[in-house]
Design a protein around this motif. Sequence first.
Motif, PDB file in Angstrom:
ATOM      1  N   ARG A 206       3.344 -15.242  17.748  1.00  0.00           N
ATOM      2  CA  ARG A 206       3.671 -16.593  18.232  1.00  0.00           C
ATOM      3  C   ARG A 206       2.626 -17.170  19.182  1.00  0.00           C
ATOM      4  O   ARG A 206       2.733 -18.319  19.605  1.00  0.00           O
ATOM      5  CB  ARG A 206       5.034 -16.563  18.933  1.00  0.00           C
ATOM      6  N   LEU A 207       1.598 -16.378  19.536  1.00  0.00           N
ATOM      7  CA  LEU A 207       0.653 -16.812  20.576  1.00  0.00           C
ATOM      8  C   LEU A 207      -0.113 -18.086  20.234  1.00  0.00           C
ATOM      9  O   LEU A 207      -0.503 -18.819  21.135  1.00  0.00           O
ATOM     10  CB  LEU A 207      -0.370 -15.703  20.870  1.00  0.00           C
ATOM     11  N   THR A 208      -0.328 -18.319  18.935  1.00  0.00           N
ATOM     12  CA  THR A 208      -1.124 -19.499  18.572  1.00  0.00           C
ATOM     13  C   THR A 208      -0.253 -20.755  18.393  1.00  0.00           C
ATOM     14  O   THR A 208      -0.761 -21.808  18.031  1.00  0.00           O
ATOM     15  CB  THR A 208      -1.954 -19.246  17.297  1.00  0.00           C
ATOM     16  N   GLU A 209       1.052 -20.622  18.650  1.00  0.00           N
ATOM     17  CA  GLU A 209       1.898 -21.827  18.613  1.00  0.00           C
ATOM     18  C   GLU A 209       1.607 -22.652  19.862  1.00  0.00           C
ATOM     19  O   GLU A 209       1.380 -22.087  20.929  1.00  0.00           O
ATOM     20  CB  GLU A 209       3.386 -21.441  18.654  1.00  0.00           C
ATOM     21  N   ARG A 210       1.674 -23.958  19.705  1.00  0.00           N
ATOM     22  CA  ARG A 210       1.410 -24.818  20.872  1.00  0.00           C
ATOM     23  C   ARG A 210       2.438 -24.567  21.957  1.00  0.00           C
ATOM     24  O   ARG A 210       3.638 -24.536  21.675  1.00  0.00           O
ATOM     25  CB  ARG A 210       1.528 -26.277  20.482  1.00  0.00           C
ATOM     26  N   PHE A 211       1.967 -24.413  23.157  1.00  0.00           N
ATOM     27  CA  PHE A 211       2.775 -24.233  24.371  1.00  0.00           C
ATOM     28  C   PHE A 211       3.530 -22.903  24.427  1.00  0.00           C
ATOM     29  O   PHE A 211       4.386 -22.736  25.282  1.00  0.00           O
ATOM     30  CB  PHE A 211       3.776 -25.393  24.577  1.00  0.00           C
ATOM     31  N   TYR A 212       3.230 -21.987  23.500  1.00  0.00           N
ATOM     32  CA  TYR A 212       3.915 -20.694  23.586  1.00  0.00           C
ATOM     33  C   TYR A 212       3.216 -19.833  24.637  1.00  0.00           C
ATOM     34  O   TYR A 212       2.015 -19.629  24.585  1.00  0.00           O
ATOM     35  CB  TYR A 212       3.914 -19.962  22.236  1.00  0.00           C
ATOM     36  N   ARG A 213       3.960 -19.364  25.610  1.00  0.00           N
ATOM     37  CA  ARG A 213       3.413 -18.444  26.604  1.00  0.00           C
ATOM     38  C   ARG A 213       4.371 -17.286  26.768  1.00  0.00           C
ATOM     39  O   ARG A 213       5.586 -17.481  26.727  1.00  0.00           O
ATOM     40  CB  ARG A 213       3.304 -19.104  27.978  1.00  0.00           C
ATOM     41  N   VAL A 214       3.817 -16.108  26.994  1.00  0.00           N
ATOM     42  CA  VAL A 214       4.670 -14.955  27.211  1.00  0.00           C
ATOM     43  C   VAL A 214       5.351 -15.135  28.566  1.00  0.00           C
ATOM     44  O   VAL A 214       6.553 -14.935  28.706  1.00  0.00           O
ATOM     45  CB  VAL A 214       3.852 -13.652  27.180  1.00  0.00           C
ATOM     46  N   ASP A 215       4.578 -15.547  29.559  1.00  0.00           N
ATOM     47  CA  ASP A 215       5.116 -15.724  30.902  1.00  0.00           C
ATOM     48  C   ASP A 215       4.678 -17.107  31.398  1.00  0.00           C
ATOM     49  O   ASP A 215       3.544 -17.304  31.814  1.00  0.00           O
ATOM     50  CB  ASP A 215       4.554 -14.608  31.805  1.00  0.00           C
ATOM     51  N   ARG A 216       5.601 -18.040  31.287  1.00  0.00           N
ATOM     52  CA  ARG A 216       5.304 -19.442  31.592  1.00  0.00           C
ATOM     53  C   ARG A 216       4.756 -19.610  33.018  1.00  0.00           C
ATOM     54  O   ARG A 216       3.771 -20.303  33.245  1.00  0.00           O
ATOM     55  CB  ARG A 216       6.610 -20.230  31.450  1.00  0.00           C
ATOM     56  N   GLY A 217       5.408 -18.941  33.967  1.00  0.00           N
ATOM     57  CA  GLY A 217       5.023 -19.073  35.378  1.00  0.00           C
ATOM     58  C   GLY A 217       3.599 -18.608  35.616  1.00  0.00           C
ATOM     59  O   GLY A 217       2.795 -19.295  36.244  1.00  0.00           O
ATOM     60  N   LYS A 233      -7.342 -21.177  17.246  1.00  0.00           N
ATOM     61  CA  LYS A 233      -6.960 -20.905  15.850  1.00  0.00           C
ATOM     62  C   LYS A 233      -7.419 -22.045  14.933  1.00  0.00           C
ATOM     63  O   LYS A 233      -7.932 -21.814  13.839  1.00  0.00           O
ATOM     64  CB  LYS A 233      -5.443 -20.741  15.755  1.00  0.00           C
ATOM     65  N   HIS A 234      -7.271 -23.287  15.396  1.00  0.00           N
ATOM     66  CA  HIS A 234      -7.704 -24.417  14.575  1.00  0.00           C
ATOM     67  C   HIS A 234      -9.216 -24.440  14.398  1.00  0.00           C
ATOM     68  O   HIS A 234      -9.706 -24.754  13.312  1.00  0.00           O
ATOM     69  CB  HIS A 234      -7.225 -25.738  15.184  1.00  0.00           C
ATOM     70  N   VAL A 235      -9.943 -24.121  15.470  1.00  0.00           N
ATOM     71  CA  VAL A 235     -11.412 -24.079  15.348  1.00  0.00           C
ATOM     72  C   VAL A 235     -11.779 -22.998  14.327  1.00  0.00           C
ATOM     73  O   VAL A 235     -12.627 -23.228  13.441  1.00  0.00           O
ATOM     74  CB  VAL A 235     -12.070 -23.777  16.721  1.00  0.00           C
ATOM     75  N   ALA A 236     -11.137 -21.849  14.420  1.00  0.00           N
ATOM     76  CA  ALA A 236     -11.423 -20.765  13.465  1.00  0.00           C
ATOM     77  C   ALA A 236     -11.150 -21.252  12.040  1.00  0.00           C
ATOM     78  O   ALA A 236     -12.002 -21.126  11.155  1.00  0.00           O
ATOM     79  CB  ALA A 236     -10.582 -19.535  13.803  1.00  0.00           C
ATOM     80  N   MET A 237      -9.990 -21.865  11.834  1.00  0.00           N
ATOM     81  CA  MET A 237      -9.628 -22.319  10.486  1.00  0.00           C
ATOM     82  C   MET A 237     -10.647 -23.321   9.952  1.00  0.00           C
ATOM     83  O   MET A 237     -11.024 -23.281   8.787  1.00  0.00           O
ATOM     84  CB  MET A 237      -8.241 -22.968  10.501  1.00  0.00           C
ATOM     85  N   ARG A 238     -11.090 -24.225  10.830  1.00  0.00           N
ATOM     86  CA  ARG A 238     -12.060 -25.248  10.402  1.00  0.00           C
ATOM     87  C   ARG A 238     -13.420 -24.657  10.047  1.00  0.00           C
ATOM     88  O   ARG A 238     -14.240 -25.290   9.405  1.00  0.00           O
ATOM     89  CB  ARG A 238     -12.224 -26.311  11.501  1.00  0.00           C
ATOM     90  N   HIS A 239     -13.670 -23.418  10.513  1.00  0.00           N
ATOM     91  CA  HIS A 239     -14.940 -22.754  10.199  1.00  0.00           C
ATOM     92  C   HIS A 239     -14.714 -21.602   9.212  1.00  0.00           C
ATOM     93  O   HIS A 239     -15.533 -20.687   9.132  1.00  0.00           O
ATOM     94  CB  HIS A 239     -15.611 -22.251  11.482  1.00  0.00           C
ATOM     95  N   ASN A 240     -13.599 -21.633   8.534  1.00  0.00           N
ATOM     96  CA  ASN A 240     -13.211 -20.592   7.556  1.00  0.00           C
ATOM     97  C   ASN A 240     -13.228 -19.198   8.187  1.00  0.00           C
ATOM     98  O   ASN A 240     -13.496 -18.204   7.510  1.00  0.00           O
ATOM     99  CB  ASN A 240     -14.128 -20.595   6.319  1.00  0.00           C
ATOM    100  N   ALA A 241     -13.004 -19.166   9.472  1.00  0.00           N
ATOM    101  CA  ALA A 241     -13.040 -17.880  10.180  1.00  0.00           C
ATOM    102  C   ALA A 241     -11.626 -17.387  10.436  1.00  0.00           C
ATOM    103  O   ALA A 241     -10.658 -18.135  10.264  1.00  0.00           O
ATOM    104  CB  ALA A 241     -13.776 -18.056  11.508  1.00  0.00           C
ATOM    105  N   GLU A 242     -11.544 -16.128  10.855  1.00  0.00           N
ATOM    106  CA  GLU A 242     -10.224 -15.556  11.092  1.00  0.00           C
ATOM    107  C   GLU A 242     -10.096 -15.067  12.529  1.00  0.00           C
ATOM    108  O   GLU A 242     -10.977 -14.365  13.029  1.00  0.00           O
ATOM    109  CB  GLU A 242      -9.994 -14.390  10.130  1.00  0.00           C
ATOM    110  N   VAL A 257     -12.915 -13.338  16.577  1.00  0.00           N
ATOM    111  CA  VAL A 257     -13.039 -14.381  15.546  1.00  0.00           C
ATOM    112  C   VAL A 257     -14.149 -13.927  14.606  1.00  0.00           C
ATOM    113  O   VAL A 257     -15.282 -13.700  15.052  1.00  0.00           O
ATOM    114  CB  VAL A 257     -13.399 -15.754  16.158  1.00  0.00           C
ATOM    115  N   ALA A 258     -13.816 -13.778  13.313  1.00  0.00           N
ATOM    116  CA  ALA A 258     -14.815 -13.319  12.337  1.00  0.00           C
ATOM    117  C   ALA A 258     -15.180 -14.466  11.397  1.00  0.00           C
ATOM    118  O   ALA A 258     -14.316 -15.027  10.716  1.00  0.00           O
ATOM    119  CB  ALA A 258     -14.273 -12.143  11.560  1.00  0.00           C
ATOM    120  N   PHE A 259     -16.459 -14.815  11.380  1.00  0.00           N
ATOM    121  CA  PHE A 259     -16.953 -15.914  10.532  1.00  0.00           C
ATOM    122  C   PHE A 259     -17.451 -15.338   9.204  1.00  0.00           C
ATOM    123  O   PHE A 259     -18.110 -14.300   9.186  1.00  0.00           O
ATOM    124  CB  PHE A 259     -18.096 -16.653  11.234  1.00  0.00           C
ATOM    125  N   PRO A 260     -17.171 -16.023   8.091  1.00  0.00           N
ATOM    126  CA  PRO A 260     -17.551 -15.486   6.779  1.00  0.00           C
ATOM    127  C   PRO A 260     -19.073 -15.546   6.561  1.00  0.00           C
ATOM    128  O   PRO A 260     -19.757 -16.385   7.158  1.00  0.00           O
ATOM    129  CB  PRO A 260     -16.831 -16.401   5.798  1.00  0.00           C
TER     130      PRO A 260
END
Length: 269
Positions: A206-217, A233-242, A257-260
């Motif tokens: 869930r870490l890459t969901e917007r505003f998801y934090r394990v410990d908000r405080g 995650k979006h930058v990775a996706m836009r560069h076909n990276a993982e 982050v691994a770039f192809p």
Amino acid sequence: LQNEGQEKSLLVQLAPYGVGRFLIVTRDVTQVEKLETTRKDFVANVSHELRTPLTVLSGFLETMRDMPAESLSAEQKERYQNMMLEQAERMQAIVADLLTLSTLESAPTASGEPVRMSTVIHEALRQAQILSRGQHVFIENIAEDLCVTGMETELASAVSNLLTNAIRYTPKDGTITVSWYRTESGHACYSVQDTGIGIASQDIPRLTERFYRVDRGRSRATGGTGLGLAITKHVAMRHNAELTIHSRLGAGSIFSVAFPPNRVSIEES
Ligand code: ADP
């Protein structure tokens, strides 16, 4: 229906029963409903995130307005002003990250030019030093000539988000190790390893969901907006990276982050 969103038409022949023919159209709306729920959650989250600093800000302003001017010492005034500024900066950071995310989402893949990532990484390391609270930052291996074809500003934000998080979630005296290298398969990999607080396995997806934090405080206290990994995650996706995350609670984490290979090149200096 086999797939979400699938539409099926069925011509029903009831002639033998003397009723004639009619058409039944069915459509699976699961995906549409999911999108609507995500949208509602997002609006609720943004409102909540902005409401907190706004409430603090207006609280201070009201106090200052209602207090007789002479009862406020110069130090108190300065302290209140600094706190108000902090809340305004927090809102600015959230809005800036939201704008970045919406720009990233509006275009599917990034073209761009070969970007010498070592320069980007060294710059991120330099800026991260300001945040550091005594953690030891090591550069394990930085392939100076290894380039990625893409958008430099986006790549820089992914690089610095992972580094900043490692600093935020690693206690004083902990260790952070940064690497940029080419793998045997020809991928180029940026990785940040820390000996910080770590993440429980159920939180990792869930870490890459917007505003998801394990410990908000904790995230708020360290200046996090809760959007850094969504952006990465979006930058990775836009560069076909993982983007991959390995972590163990209490032991530390590795974000990579691994770039192809087709995005990777070597540029001699
Ligand atoms: P934030 O601004 O809260 O850091 P991010 O999207 O960057 O937002 O990260 C989401 C959450 O993931 C953080 O709130 C934190 O709980 C967790 N997290 C991210 N990086 C690390 C790390 N290196 N170690 C432990 N937890 C982390």
